[in-house]
Design a protein around this motif. Sequence first.
Motif, PDB file in Angstrom:
ATOM      1  N   ALA A 144       8.723   0.765  -0.690  1.00 54.56           N
ATOM      2  CA  ALA A 144       9.343   1.873   0.037  1.00 54.56           C
ATOM      3  C   ALA A 144       9.193   1.546   1.511  1.00 54.56           C
ATOM      4  CB  ALA A 144       8.667   3.207  -0.295  1.00 54.56           C
ATOM      5  N   SER A 145       9.897   2.272   2.352  1.00 52.98           N
ATOM      6  CA  SER A 145       9.800   2.006   3.790  1.00 52.98           C
ATOM      7  C   SER A 145       8.385   2.315   4.275  1.00 52.98           C
ATOM      8  CB  SER A 145      10.795   2.877   4.552  1.00 52.98           C
ATOM      9  OG  SER A 145      10.382   4.246   4.529  1.00 52.98           O
ATOM     10  N   PRO A 146       7.928   1.645   5.342  1.00 51.15           N
ATOM     11  CA  PRO A 146       6.592   1.937   5.883  1.00 51.15           C
ATOM     12  C   PRO A 146       6.425   3.407   6.238  1.00 51.15           C
ATOM     13  CG  PRO A 146       7.429  -0.098   6.822  1.00 51.15           C
ATOM     14  CD  PRO A 146       8.574   0.526   6.064  1.00 51.15           C
ATOM     15  N   GLU A 147       7.486   4.012   6.765  1.00 54.29           N
ATOM     16  CA  GLU A 147       7.402   5.415   7.156  1.00 54.29           C
ATOM     17  C   GLU A 147       7.201   6.327   5.953  1.00 54.29           C
ATOM     18  OE1 GLU A 147       9.240   3.014  10.216  1.00 54.29           O
ATOM     19  OE2 GLU A 147       9.750   3.270   8.092  1.00 54.29           O
ATOM     20  N   ALA A 148       7.925   6.054   4.868  1.00 53.49           N
ATOM     21  CA  ALA A 148       7.779   6.869   3.656  1.00 53.49           C
ATOM     22  C   ALA A 148       6.389   6.694   3.067  1.00 53.49           C
ATOM     23  CB  ALA A 148       8.843   6.477   2.626  1.00 53.49           C
ATOM     24  N   ARG A 149       5.900   5.460   3.063  1.00 56.64           N
ATOM     25  CA  ARG A 149       4.569   5.206   2.507  1.00 56.64           C
ATOM     26  C   ARG A 149       3.479   5.835   3.367  1.00 56.64           C
ATOM     27  NH1 ARG A 149       3.448  -0.140   2.657  1.00 56.64           N
ATOM     28  NH2 ARG A 149       5.317  -0.831   3.720  1.00 56.64           N
ATOM     29  N   ALA A 150       3.665   5.805   4.678  1.00 56.27           N
ATOM     30  CA  ALA A 150       2.682   6.425   5.574  1.00 56.27           C
ATOM     31  C   ALA A 150       2.633   7.935   5.378  1.00 56.27           C
ATOM     32  CB  ALA A 150       3.016   6.089   7.025  1.00 56.27           C
ATOM     33  N   ALA A 151       3.798   8.547   5.178  1.00 55.19           N
ATOM     34  CA  ALA A 151       3.844   9.999   4.966  1.00 55.19           C
ATOM     35  C   ALA A 151       3.104  10.363   3.687  1.00 55.19           C
ATOM     36  CB  ALA A 151       5.298  10.471   4.896  1.00 55.19           C
ATOM     37  N   ARG A 152       3.271   9.551   2.634  1.00 54.76           N
ATOM     38  CA  ARG A 152       2.574   9.809   1.367  1.00 54.76           C
ATOM     39  C   ARG A 152       1.070   9.671   1.542  1.00 54.76           C
ATOM     40  NH1 ARG A 152       6.490   5.771  -2.097  1.00 54.76           N
ATOM     41  NH2 ARG A 152       8.427   6.972  -1.865  1.00 54.76           N
ATOM     42  N   ARG A 153       0.660   8.582   2.183  1.00 54.08           N
ATOM     43  CA  ARG A 153      -0.774   8.356   2.365  1.00 54.08           C
ATOM     44  C   ARG A 153      -1.391   9.426   3.265  1.00 54.08           C
ATOM     45  NH1 ARG A 153      -3.686   3.964   1.383  1.00 54.08           N
ATOM     46  NH2 ARG A 153      -2.556   4.176  -0.584  1.00 54.08           N
ATOM     47  N   TYR A 154      -0.648   9.866   4.285  1.00 54.49           N
ATOM     48  CA  TYR A 154      -1.136  10.921   5.166  1.00 54.49           C
ATOM     49  C   TYR A 154      -1.389  12.205   4.384  1.00 54.49           C
ATOM     50  CZ  TYR A 154      -1.043  14.629   8.665  1.00 54.49           C
ATOM     51  OH  TYR A 154      -1.343  15.740   9.410  1.00 54.49           O
ATOM     52  N   ARG A 155      -0.442  12.580   3.511  1.00 53.02           N
ATOM     53  CA  ARG A 155      -0.624  13.783   2.701  1.00 53.02           C
ATOM     54  C   ARG A 155      -1.844  13.645   1.791  1.00 53.02           C
ATOM     55  NH1 ARG A 155       5.077  13.463   2.320  1.00 53.02           N
ATOM     56  NH2 ARG A 155       4.947  12.440   0.283  1.00 53.02           N
ATOM     57  N   GLU A 156      -1.998  12.479   1.200  1.00 53.44           N
ATOM     58  CA  GLU A 156      -3.121  12.241   0.300  1.00 53.44           C
ATOM     59  C   GLU A 156      -4.454  12.366   1.038  1.00 53.44           C
ATOM     60  OE1 GLU A 156      -5.159   8.452  -2.037  1.00 53.44           O
ATOM     61  OE2 GLU A 156      -3.017   8.401  -1.612  1.00 53.44           O
ATOM     62  N   LEU A 157      -4.554  11.716   2.189  1.00 48.35           N
ATOM     63  CA  LEU A 157      -5.806  11.750   2.945  1.00 48.35           C
ATOM     64  C   LEU A 157      -6.083  13.148   3.505  1.00 48.35           C
ATOM     65  CD1 LEU A 157      -5.547   8.341   4.870  1.00 48.35           C
ATOM     66  CD2 LEU A 157      -6.910   8.865   2.832  1.00 48.35           C
ATOM     67  N   SER A 158      -5.037  13.829   3.944  1.00 50.20           N
ATOM     68  CA  SER A 158      -5.205  15.189   4.469  1.00 50.20           C
ATOM     69  C   SER A 158      -5.712  16.131   3.387  1.00 50.20           C
ATOM     70  CB  SER A 158      -3.878  15.709   5.040  1.00 50.20           C
ATOM     71  OG  SER A 158      -3.469  14.946   6.147  1.00 50.20           O
TER      72      SER A 158
ATOM     73  N   ALA B 217       0.825  -1.210   0.000  1.00 51.80           N
ATOM     74  CA  ALA B 217       0.000   0.000   0.000  1.00 51.80           C
ATOM     75  C   ALA B 217       0.860   1.261   0.000  1.00 51.80           C
ATOM     76  CB  ALA B 217      -0.912   0.003   1.232  1.00 51.80           C
ATOM     77  N   ALA B 218       0.429   2.252  -0.796  1.00 55.43           N
ATOM     78  CA  ALA B 218       1.065   3.576  -0.846  1.00 55.43           C
ATOM     79  C   ALA B 218       2.524   3.536  -1.284  1.00 55.43           C
ATOM     80  CB  ALA B 218       0.944   4.279   0.510  1.00 55.43           C
ATOM     81  N   SER B 219       2.893   2.524  -2.055  1.00 56.26           N
ATOM     82  CA  SER B 219       4.272   2.429  -2.535  1.00 56.26           C
ATOM     83  C   SER B 219       4.508   3.263  -3.791  1.00 56.26           C
ATOM     84  CB  SER B 219       4.628   0.970  -2.827  1.00 56.26           C
ATOM     85  OG  SER B 219       3.773   0.428  -3.820  1.00 56.26           O
ATOM     86  N   GLY B 220       3.420   3.723  -4.423  1.00 47.99           N
ATOM     87  CA  GLY B 220       3.559   4.482  -5.661  1.00 47.99           C
ATOM     88  C   GLY B 220       3.449   3.622  -6.898  1.00 47.99           C
ATOM     89  N   LYS B 221       3.014   2.370  -6.722  1.00 50.20           N
ATOM     90  CA  LYS B 221       2.923   1.475  -7.883  1.00 50.20           C
ATOM     91  C   LYS B 221       1.888   1.956  -8.898  1.00 50.20           C
ATOM     92  CE  LYS B 221      -0.136  -1.757  -5.429  1.00 50.20           C
ATOM     93  NZ  LYS B 221      -0.129  -0.963  -4.159  1.00 50.20           N
ATOM     94  N   GLY B 222       0.819   2.594  -8.419  1.00 46.57           N
ATOM     95  CA  GLY B 222      -0.201   3.108  -9.326  1.00 46.57           C
ATOM     96  C   GLY B 222       0.341   4.220 -10.203  1.00 46.57           C
ATOM     97  N   THR B 223       1.133   5.099  -9.603  1.00 44.35           N
ATOM     98  CA  THR B 223       1.747   6.192 -10.355  1.00 44.35           C
ATOM     99  C   THR B 223       2.664   5.637 -11.439  1.00 44.35           C
ATOM    100  OG1 THR B 223       1.667   7.686  -8.450  1.00 44.35           O
ATOM    101  CG2 THR B 223       3.275   8.191 -10.170  1.00 44.35           C
ATOM    102  N   VAL B 224       3.456   4.636 -11.079  1.00 42.67           N
ATOM    103  CA  VAL B 224       4.359   4.000 -12.040  1.00 42.67           C
ATOM    104  C   VAL B 224       3.570   3.311 -13.146  1.00 42.67           C
ATOM    105  CG1 VAL B 224       6.022   2.118 -12.338  1.00 42.67           C
ATOM    106  CG2 VAL B 224       6.266   3.702 -10.414  1.00 42.67           C
ATOM    107  N   ALA B 225       2.535   2.571 -12.753  1.00 47.04           N
ATOM    108  CA  ALA B 225       1.744   1.824 -13.740  1.00 47.04           C
ATOM    109  C   ALA B 225       1.057   2.757 -14.730  1.00 47.04           C
ATOM    110  CB  ALA B 225       0.708   0.955 -13.025  1.00 47.04           C
TER     111      ALA B 225
END
Length: 214
Positions: free
Chosen positions: A131-145, A9-17
């Motif tokens: 990506a690291s869990p912390e990096a993925r969490a930061a991305r998802r947090y920004r998205e949800l915010s 989750a939130a690794s950026g695979k969708g953006t790459v795809a």
Amino acid sequence: MIIAIDGPAASGKGTVARALAARFGLPHLDTGLLYRAVGFAALTRGLDLKDAAALAALAGELDLAAFDPEALKSGPVGEAASRVAALPQVRAALLKLQRDFAARPGGAVLDGRDIGTVIAPQAEVKIFVTASPEARAARRYRELSQRGEAVSETTVLEDIRRRDARDSGRASAPLVKAPDAVELDNTALSAAESVARALEIVAARTAPPAPGME
């Protein structure tokens, strides 16, 4: 050409795809949306997320055109999607749809958790985006915010870790890197850099063999 993109989750695979699909003119399927649609419908109808038979029936009648992709991106829907995706009956109900998409003439790009291992093990290109869990969490947090959801980064990180454990530990089609997949760790990469690296991987995997190496 079939391109299989897997990752947590939130690794950026969708953006790459999406970028690869646009670059090569191929149709793209975000398989996670299928499970999010089932989760969304289950929440809307008040179904028990442990009722495998009811959820499989729901998956069997799924009409993605009836769902708003934006509505499927909320935190609660993501959690529901992770739970229903762990049910073998639901995965079986959606299997043919995904394999048919991968078998389209000319190829396709699919991203999810089990594309390179279950849906399209014959894919010419397999990339495991992580990506690291912390990096993925930061991305998802920004998205949800940005979507106006009231969440804390700590809560999002806990959710990411919980989903990782569920996705990797489920009995049916667990999240795992295919043996012939190339890992793309984008913890320290921007979205553009991640896409550039993915393009390099595709080019290396599809390059004709050197003379004498056939």
